[in-house]
Design a protein around this motif. Structure first.
Motif, mmCIF file in Angstrom:
data_model
loop_
_atom_site.group_PDB
_atom_site.id
_atom_site.type_symbol
_atom_site.label_atom_id
_atom_site.label_comp_id
_atom_site.label_asym_id
_atom_site.label_seq_id
_atom_site.Cartn_x
_atom_site.Cartn_y
_atom_site.Cartn_z
ATOM 1 N N LEU A 20 24.294 -28.161 80.534
ATOM 2 C CA LEU A 20 23.587 -27.653 79.364
ATOM 3 C C LEU A 20 23.312 -26.153 79.452
ATOM 4 O O LEU A 20 23.535 -25.428 78.472
ATOM 5 C CB LEU A 20 22.283 -28.424 79.144
ATOM 6 N N PRO A 21 22.858 -25.628 80.605
ATOM 7 C CA PRO A 21 22.678 -24.162 80.677
ATOM 8 C C PRO A 21 23.973 -23.399 80.445
ATOM 9 O O PRO A 21 23.943 -22.287 79.893
ATOM 10 C CB PRO A 21 22.137 -23.946 82.094
ATOM 11 N N VAL A 22 25.103 -23.963 80.854
ATOM 12 C CA VAL A 22 26.390 -23.302 80.611
ATOM 13 C C VAL A 22 26.613 -23.170 79.111
ATOM 14 O O VAL A 22 26.997 -22.105 78.607
ATOM 15 C CB VAL A 22 27.535 -24.086 81.273
ATOM 16 N N GLY A 23 26.381 -24.257 78.373
ATOM 17 C CA GLY A 23 26.552 -24.225 76.927
ATOM 18 C C GLY A 23 25.614 -23.251 76.248
ATOM 19 O O GLY A 23 26.007 -22.536 75.315
ATOM 20 N N ARG A 24 24.365 -23.209 76.702
ATOM 21 C CA ARG A 24 23.388 -22.279 76.116
ATOM 22 C C ARG A 24 23.851 -20.834 76.301
ATOM 23 O O ARG A 24 23.773 -20.013 75.385
ATOM 24 C CB ARG A 24 22.025 -22.471 76.780
ATOM 25 N N ARG A 25 24.319 -20.518 77.510
ATOM 26 C CA ARG A 25 24.720 -19.137 77.801
ATOM 27 C C ARG A 25 25.999 -18.764 77.067
ATOM 28 O O ARG A 25 26.168 -17.626 76.625
ATOM 29 C CB ARG A 25 24.845 -18.956 79.319
ATOM 30 N N LEU A 26 26.909 -19.720 76.917
ATOM 31 C CA LEU A 26 28.101 -19.476 76.111
ATOM 32 C C LEU A 26 27.716 -19.144 74.675
ATOM 33 O O LEU A 26 28.264 -18.210 74.066
ATOM 34 C CB LEU A 26 29.008 -20.707 76.131
ATOM 35 N N ALA A 27 26.780 -19.895 74.121
ATOM 36 C CA ALA A 27 26.368 -19.671 72.740
ATOM 37 C C ALA A 27 25.734 -18.290 72.571
ATOM 38 O O ALA A 27 25.975 -17.596 71.573
ATOM 39 C CB ALA A 27 25.410 -20.765 72.284
ATOM 40 N N LEU A 28 24.921 -17.873 73.535
ATOM 41 C CA LEU A 28 24.308 -16.551 73.465
ATOM 42 C C LEU A 28 25.371 -15.454 73.477
ATOM 43 O O LEU A 28 25.319 -14.505 72.686
ATOM 44 C CB LEU A 28 23.353 -16.353 74.646
ATOM 45 N N LEU A 29 26.351 -15.582 74.371
ATOM 46 C CA LEU A 29 27.413 -14.577 74.439
ATOM 47 C C LEU A 29 28.250 -14.565 73.172
ATOM 48 O O LEU A 29 28.642 -13.496 72.683
ATOM 49 C CB LEU A 29 28.289 -14.836 75.667
ATOM 50 N N ALA A 30 28.545 -15.737 72.629
ATOM 51 C CA ALA A 30 29.317 -15.803 71.390
ATOM 52 C C ALA A 30 28.567 -15.131 70.249
ATOM 53 O O ALA A 30 29.160 -14.399 69.435
ATOM 54 C CB ALA A 30 29.634 -17.251 71.041
ATOM 55 N N ARG A 31 27.274 -15.359 70.187
ATOM 56 C CA ARG A 31 26.481 -14.749 69.125
ATOM 57 C C ARG A 31 26.451 -13.231 69.253
ATOM 58 O O ARG A 31 26.606 -12.503 68.277
ATOM 59 C CB ARG A 31 25.054 -15.309 69.157
ATOM 60 N N ARG A 32 26.271 -12.739 70.478
ATOM 61 C CA ARG A 32 26.194 -11.288 70.668
ATOM 62 C C ARG A 32 27.559 -10.613 70.541
ATOM 63 O O ARG A 32 27.706 -9.585 69.859
ATOM 64 C CB ARG A 32 25.605 -10.977 72.044
ATOM 65 N N ASP A 33 28.572 -11.201 71.197
ATOM 66 C CA ASP A 33 29.843 -10.499 71.342
ATOM 67 C C ASP A 33 30.832 -10.739 70.213
ATOM 68 O O ASP A 33 31.768 -9.956 70.045
ATOM 69 C CB ASP A 33 30.493 -10.886 72.679
ATOM 70 N N THR A 34 30.662 -11.812 69.455
ATOM 71 C CA THR A 34 31.603 -12.066 68.359
ATOM 72 C C THR A 34 30.945 -12.078 66.986
ATOM 73 O O THR A 34 31.632 -11.943 65.977
ATOM 74 C CB THR A 34 32.359 -13.398 68.556
ATOM 75 N N LEU A 35 29.621 -12.256 66.943
ATOM 76 C CA LEU A 35 28.922 -12.289 65.659
ATOM 77 C C LEU A 35 27.938 -11.137 65.512
ATOM 78 O O LEU A 35 27.202 -11.067 64.523
ATOM 79 C CB LEU A 35 28.194 -13.634 65.492
ATOM 80 N N ASP A 36 27.912 -10.261 66.521
ATOM 81 C CA ASP A 36 27.104 -9.028 66.460
ATOM 82 C C ASP A 36 25.621 -9.289 66.276
ATOM 83 O O ASP A 36 24.908 -8.489 65.644
ATOM 84 C CB ASP A 36 27.616 -8.106 65.338
ATOM 85 N N GLU A 37 25.113 -10.379 66.838
ATOM 86 C CA GLU A 37 23.681 -10.642 66.778
ATOM 87 C C GLU A 37 22.963 -9.895 67.902
ATOM 88 O O GLU A 37 23.496 -9.737 69.010
ATOM 89 C CB GLU A 37 23.393 -12.139 66.882
ATOM 90 N N ALA A 38 21.767 -9.453 67.622
ATOM 91 C CA ALA A 38 20.981 -8.703 68.607
ATOM 92 C C ALA A 38 20.193 -9.670 69.480
ATOM 93 O O ALA A 38 18.973 -9.831 69.339
ATOM 94 C CB ALA A 38 20.049 -7.726 67.893
ATOM 95 N N VAL A 39 20.894 -10.348 70.382
ATOM 96 C CA VAL A 39 20.240 -11.269 71.309
ATOM 97 C C VAL A 39 20.557 -10.831 72.734
ATOM 98 O O VAL A 39 21.614 -10.257 72.996
ATOM 99 C CB VAL A 39 20.707 -12.723 71.090
ATOM 100 N N GLU A 40 19.638 -11.082 73.645
ATOM 101 C CA GLU A 40 19.925 -10.842 75.056
ATOM 102 C C GLU A 40 20.770 -12.000 75.566
ATOM 103 O O GLU A 40 20.356 -13.150 75.508
ATOM 104 C CB GLU A 40 18.632 -10.733 75.871
#
Length: 467
Positions: free
Chosen positions: A346-366
Motif C-alpha cells: 500500500l505505501p508503494v501505491g500511495r507514493r506512486l500516486a503522489l509522484l504521478a500527480r506531481r510529475d505528470t499532472l503538475d499538482e503542487a504536492v510533496e
C-alpha cells in the motif's frame, strides 16, 4: 493527449472512427494497416460508444468507454503479486471506484506480435501494487483510472527488451547471439507453445526467464496505446551478481547490478522511441529492504554498507533520474529481511500516486522524501544537506539511523547522527577526518529519517568506489 486508434483491414479500405463529437477518416495502407489520432478528450466517467466503419461492411461498436488516466504496470513477481497476499490493499477492494483494468495473458513469442490475449474489465487489477496505485490516484484526482497490467515473475529486464537493443546494449547483443544459436531452447519454446495449457511450472519458469520473448508477446502489442506512462517494478532477477553475465545458472545471463543503470536508461529511451512519445513517463519502483548477500563481497551483515547487496541495484535504479520524465519511488523503509515478496504494497501505491500527480499532472504536492543535496566537511564532522527536507524528523523521535562514514581508508563505521534543522550532522570517535558517507546503502538498513510529509530519505553514497 492525442489518442491513437489503429487496426487492420483490406488494403485501400476506407476507415472511419467516431467517438463523441469526433469523426476521423483514413484508408488502410498497402499492407492493410491504418491509424487515426483522436484529438485530446477531457476525462469523464460517463460511458460512450466508439464506432468503426470499413466501407460497406458491418460497423464495429465498442461500448462503455470512459476517458481518464491510463498507466501500464509491468515488471516481475512483486508487480504481479496478487491483491489477496497484501492485506492492506485487499481491504481497499470494496471502496474502489472508477478503476478499470486489462491484464495481458502470460505468453511469449520469438517474433514481435501485434495482438495479445486479454480484455478490459470494469474492476481494479489483481495486482497489489497496481490496485494500490490506481486507488490512491483516483481518490486524489477523481477521474477514471485505466491499468494495463503486463508482468511475469522472475523475468529480467532483458526479457522485456526489443531485439534491436542489441545495437545499443553490448551484453544484450551477446545474449541474443547465444539465444539464436541455441536450437534446443528454440525448439523447446515452440514445443511448449504448441502444447496444452496451463503449462507445467518448470515450463512456465523456463519461458519467463528467456530474453526478448516477453517483450514480443506482452509489450509490443500495446504500442501505441495512449497512456500517461509506465510503472516498472523489476530488478530482483538482475541482482544475482554485481558484474552480470554469469554462466551458471543459465538465467543469470543478464546485466547484473552494475550494468543495470545504463541498461535501464537505454530501455526507457527505446520504449519512448517505440511509442513515438518523448514524454512517456517512467516511474521506477526501487527494490525494498531484503537481505541475500552475494559471495563476491565481504560477509558483514544486512546493515553493513560494504556487503554486496541490493544497495547496488537501488543505486542503479536511481540512474533513471538522469533522464527527463522519470520518477523513482523510494521504498528503503519497506520490505522484509527474508521475504522477497513483502506484503507492504500500500505505501508503494500511495507514493506512486503522489509522484504521478506531481510529475505528470503538475499538482503542487510533496512527492519525495529528503534527497542528499551536498555534504560539507567541517573539522571532525560531516554535515549532510537535503532537498525536500521541510519538517525533517525521525519516525521514532530518536537520532537518525542508517548513516555510515569513512575516512580516506574507506573503512566504514556507524556514524553518530543528530538533526540540525534540515541538516544531519555526522561524526564518530573512530574517525578523526571523515570524508565519505553512505546512507541506507545496505540490503536491509534500519532507517527512520523522513520529511514532514512522512516520506523517507533516499539512499545515497558520496564515495566513488567501484566493486
Amino acid at each position: 493527449m492525442p489518442v491513437p486508434i489503429w487496426g487492420r483491414a483490406a488494403p485501400g479500405s476506407p476507415i472511419s472512427v467516431e467517438f463523441g463529437d469526433q469523426k476521423m477518416q483514413t484508408r488502410a495502407d498497402a499492407s492493410g494497416e491504418w491509424r487515426v489520432h483522436l484529438e485530446p478528450i477531457p476525462a469523464t466517467s460517463d460511458p460512450r460508444d466508439m464506432i468503426l466503419r470499413n466501407g460497406n461492411e458491418p460497423e464495429i461498436r465498442f461500448r462503455n468507454i470512459v476517458v481518464g488516466e491510463v498507466w501500464i504496470c509491468s515488471g516481475q513477481s512483486n508487480m504481479q503479486m496478487r491483491v489477496k497476499f497484501a492485506p492492506e490493499v485487499d481491504a481497499l477492494r470494496p471502496s474502489v471506484e472508477n478503476v478499470r483494468s486489462f491484464e495481458v495473458k502470460n505468453t511469449v513469442a520469438v517474433a514481435e506480435k501485434n495482438d495479445c490475449r486479454g480484455k478490459w474489465v470494469t474492476q481494479a487489477p489483481d495486482s497489489a501494487v497496481a490496485l494500490a496505485f490506481a486507488y490512491c490516484l483516483e481518490e486524489a484526482i477523481d477521474v477514471p483510472i485505466g491499468i494495463i497490467l503486463t508482468s511475469w515473475g522472475s523475468s529480467s529486464i532483458e526479457a522485456w527488451m526489443p531485439r534491436d537493443m542489441t545495437d545499443t546494449v553490448p551484453h544484450f547483443k551477446t545474449i541474443m547471439e547465444e539465444f539464436d544459436a541455441d536450437t534446443g531452447t528454440l525448439e523447446r519454446i515452440q514445443s511448449i507453445l504448441d502444447g496444452p495449457r496451463p503449462w507445467p511450472k518448470r515450463d512456465d519458469i523456463f519461458l519467463r526467464r528467456q530474453p526478448n520473448i516477453l517483450y514480443n508477446a506482452m509489450m509490443h502489442p500495446l504500442v501505441p496505446y495512449a497512456c500517461r506512462g509506465l510503472v516498472w517494478y523489476q530488478g530482483e532477477r538482475n541482482t544475482q551478481s554485481m558484474q552480470g553475465m554469469l554462466d551458471e545458472p543459465w538465467y543469470a545471463r543478464n546485466s547484473g547490478m552494475l550494468k543495470y543503470g545504463p541498461t535501464l536508461k537505454a530501455w526507457i529511451r527505446r520504449y519512448r522511441q517505440e511509442w513515438g512519445r518523448a514524454d512517456l513517463h517512467f516511474m521506477v519502483v526501487m527494490l525494498p529492504g531484503y537481505f541475500k548477500p552475494l559471495e563476491s563481497g565481504p560477509q558483514l551483515g544486512a546493515e553493513h554498507p560494504a556487503t554486496h547487496s541490493w544497495a547496488w541495484m537501488r543505486e542503479a535504479q536511481l540512474k533513471a533520474l538522469e533522464l527527463p520524465h522519470t520518477s523513482v519511488v523510494n521504498t528503503i523503509d519497506l520490505g522484509d529481511l527474508r521475504n522477497i515478496h513483502p506484503k507492504d504494497k500500500l505505501p508503494v501505491g500511495r507514493r506512486l500516486a503522489l509522484l504521478a500527480r506531481r510529475d505528470t499532472l503538475d499538482e503542487a504536492v510533496e512527492a519525495e522524501g529528503p534527497e542528499m543535496q551536498a555534504v560539507e566537511v567541517k573539522e571532525d564532522r560531516l554535515l549532510v544537506h537535503f532537498d525536500h527536507a521541510k519538517g525533517l524528523t525521525t519516525t521514532d523521535a530518536g537520532p537518525p539511523t542508517g548513516f555510515w562514514i569513512a575516512d580516506e581508508s574507506r573503512v566504514w563505521v556507524p556514524a553518530e547522527a543528530e538533526l540540525d534543522g534540515e541538516t544531519v550532522v555526522l561524526h564518530s570517535d573512530e574517525i578523526q577526518i571523515p570524508r565519505y558517507v553512505r546512507y541506507a546503502f545496505a540490503g536491509k538498513p534500519e532507517v527512520n529519517l523522513v520529511n514532514g510529509a512522512g516520506l523517507p530519505a533516499y539512499p545515497f553514497r558520496t564515495d566513488d568506489f567501484k566493486p
